[in-house]
Design an enzyme around this catalytic site. Structure first.
Site, PDB file in Angstrom:
ATOM      1  N   ARG A 103      86.339  -4.101 -23.875  1.00  0.00           N
ATOM      2  CA  ARG A 103      85.251  -4.888 -24.443  1.00  0.00           C
ATOM      3  C   ARG A 103      83.882  -4.356 -24.034  1.00  0.00           C
ATOM      4  O   ARG A 103      82.975  -4.249 -24.858  1.00  0.00           O
ATOM      5  CB  ARG A 103      85.407  -6.362 -24.039  1.00  0.00           C
ATOM      6  CG  ARG A 103      84.261  -7.274 -24.468  1.00  0.00           C
ATOM      7  CD  ARG A 103      83.765  -7.027 -25.869  1.00  0.00           C
ATOM      8  NE  ARG A 103      84.808  -7.091 -26.878  1.00  0.00           N
ATOM      9  CZ  ARG A 103      84.674  -6.614 -28.105  1.00  0.00           C
ATOM     10  NH1 ARG A 103      83.542  -6.026 -28.485  1.00  0.00           N
ATOM     11  NH2 ARG A 103      85.663  -6.708 -28.970  1.00  0.00           N
ATOM     12  N   LYS A 138      59.781  -2.497 -27.240  1.00  0.00           N
ATOM     13  CA  LYS A 138      60.462  -3.767 -27.501  1.00  0.00           C
ATOM     14  C   LYS A 138      61.965  -3.572 -27.369  1.00  0.00           C
ATOM     15  O   LYS A 138      62.725  -3.590 -28.349  1.00  0.00           O
ATOM     16  CB  LYS A 138      60.087  -4.297 -28.883  1.00  0.00           C
ATOM     17  CG  LYS A 138      58.605  -4.663 -28.991  1.00  0.00           C
ATOM     18  CD  LYS A 138      58.233  -5.098 -30.391  1.00  0.00           C
ATOM     19  CE  LYS A 138      56.742  -5.404 -30.489  1.00  0.00           C
ATOM     20  NZ  LYS A 138      56.328  -5.763 -31.859  1.00  0.00           N
ATOM     21  N   GLU A 200      44.701   0.996 -30.329  1.00  0.00           N
ATOM     22  CA  GLU A 200      45.151   0.165 -31.446  1.00  0.00           C
ATOM     23  C   GLU A 200      43.934  -0.398 -32.169  1.00  0.00           C
ATOM     24  O   GLU A 200      43.041  -0.981 -31.549  1.00  0.00           O
ATOM     25  CB  GLU A 200      46.020  -0.979 -30.928  1.00  0.00           C
ATOM     26  CG  GLU A 200      46.480  -1.937 -32.019  1.00  0.00           C
ATOM     27  CD  GLU A 200      47.241  -3.120 -31.460  1.00  0.00           C
ATOM     28  OE1 GLU A 200      48.435  -2.961 -31.166  1.00  0.00           O
ATOM     29  OE2 GLU A 200      46.632  -4.197 -31.311  1.00  0.00           O
ATOM     30  N   ASP A 222      47.289  -0.816 -36.939  1.00  0.00           N
ATOM     31  CA  ASP A 222      48.146  -1.994 -36.855  1.00  0.00           C
ATOM     32  C   ASP A 222      48.028  -2.884 -38.082  1.00  0.00           C
ATOM     33  O   ASP A 222      46.931  -3.320 -38.454  1.00  0.00           O
ATOM     34  CB  ASP A 222      47.790  -2.795 -35.595  1.00  0.00           C
ATOM     35  CG  ASP A 222      48.799  -3.882 -35.297  1.00  0.00           C
ATOM     36  OD1 ASP A 222      50.008  -3.608 -35.418  1.00  0.00           O
ATOM     37  OD2 ASP A 222      48.387  -4.999 -34.935  1.00  0.00           O
TER      38      ASP A 222
END
Length: 284
Positions: A103, A138, A200, A222
């Site tokens: 697993r 992320k 940014e 962005d």
């Protein structure tokens, strides 16, 4: 060329997964059902869908840590494309170790192959253009190195690995520092000669100010629509790298790439991607 990660980086993650699964009493089911003897069995990892493979070494280690007598024979390499029914690897050895380790091995292999598969699909969409697909920070805590490896297996590139890789001045930095110019000037004064600075920007006005200030190596554009991205690329005019980010999906990525940006960063490649359907089939 995809270079595998060394076992010393992977083993602690696999070991932690096995310890979590085994808990305080071990594998109760296997201990109850499988006899005391060393019953030797053979099984195969089989793809249930088309995809790109990543994480074979994680699967190998999930068995090796349970029982060093288990042999793991890969039939494909990470980064390879497979179809339904393709055998990815075989394992052979004592049944108890294979049952207890399967697993954790499948979890890592399915998750990382899901990232690689999603990355490859987006890379294929932008292949005619200059843009390169990259991931972000992320990622799941503790899994960043292997998730970013899976992005590379799918043909993508990696953004920074951590806060110490480069300087990325985001909207909150600008707000706290008092604007583009003071933030960039302070960053330039503090950065070492090998440290890149990325800024940014949400608007073309911010972009112009960043260009006028100077010292920016990469502009993160962005949440800009394709027409605005195209204008931003013209303003930069090769003086820095351009990166598009924010809400980009497979449905919109081609239009973004057509705008002429150098990079397209996608956080969902690592934080919401679906696993690849892979099974472990026991063989006589």
């Amino acid at each position: 060329m995809l270079h595998p990660l060394p076992d010393i980086m992977l083993e602690p993650l696999v070991r932690a997964g096995l310890l979590e699964d085994l808990g305080r009493a071990g594998d109760l089911t296997t201990d109850a059902v499988i006899g005391e003897g060393d019953t030797i069995v053979r099984a195969a990892f089989v793809a249930r869908q088309e995809g790109v493979i990543a994480g074979l070494d994680m699967a190998r280690l999930s068995f090796a840590l349970m029982d060093r007598r288990i042999t793991f024979a890969p039939k494909v390499r990470d980064g390879g494309r497979v179809g339904p029914g393709d055998v990815l690897a075989t394992v052979e050895g004592p049944a108890r170790g294979i049952l207890s380790g399967e697993r954790v091995g499948l979890n890592f292999l399915s998750h990382l192959s899901g990232i690689a598969t999603a990355t490859a699909a987006v890379v294929d969409l932008v292949r005619p253009y200059r843009a390169r697909i990259t991931c972000t920070r992320k990622t799941m805590p503790g899994l960043r190195a292997i998730q970013k490896y899976a992005v590379r297996a799918g043909g993508g590139g990696n953004h920074r690995f951590g806060l110490d890789d480069a300087i990325l001045i985001k909207d909150n930095h600008l707000a706290f520092a008092g604007g583009v110019r003071p933030a960039v000037e302070r960053a330039r004064a503090a950065a070492g000669h090998l440290v890149r600075i990325e800024l940014e920007v949400d608007t073309l006005e911010q972009l112009r100010e960043g260009l006028e200030t100077g010292g920016v190596d990469v502009f993160l554009l962005d949440n800009m629509p394709p027409d605005t991205l195209r204008e931003a690329v013209k303003l930069v005019d090769g003086r820095a790298i351009t990166e598009a980010s924010g809400g980009i999906t497979p449905d919109t990525v081609t239009a973004v790439a057509k705008a002429g940006v150098d990079l397209i960063s996608l956080g969902w490649l690592t934080h919401t991607v679906r696993v690849m359907d892979i099974g472990l089939d026991y063989q006589p």
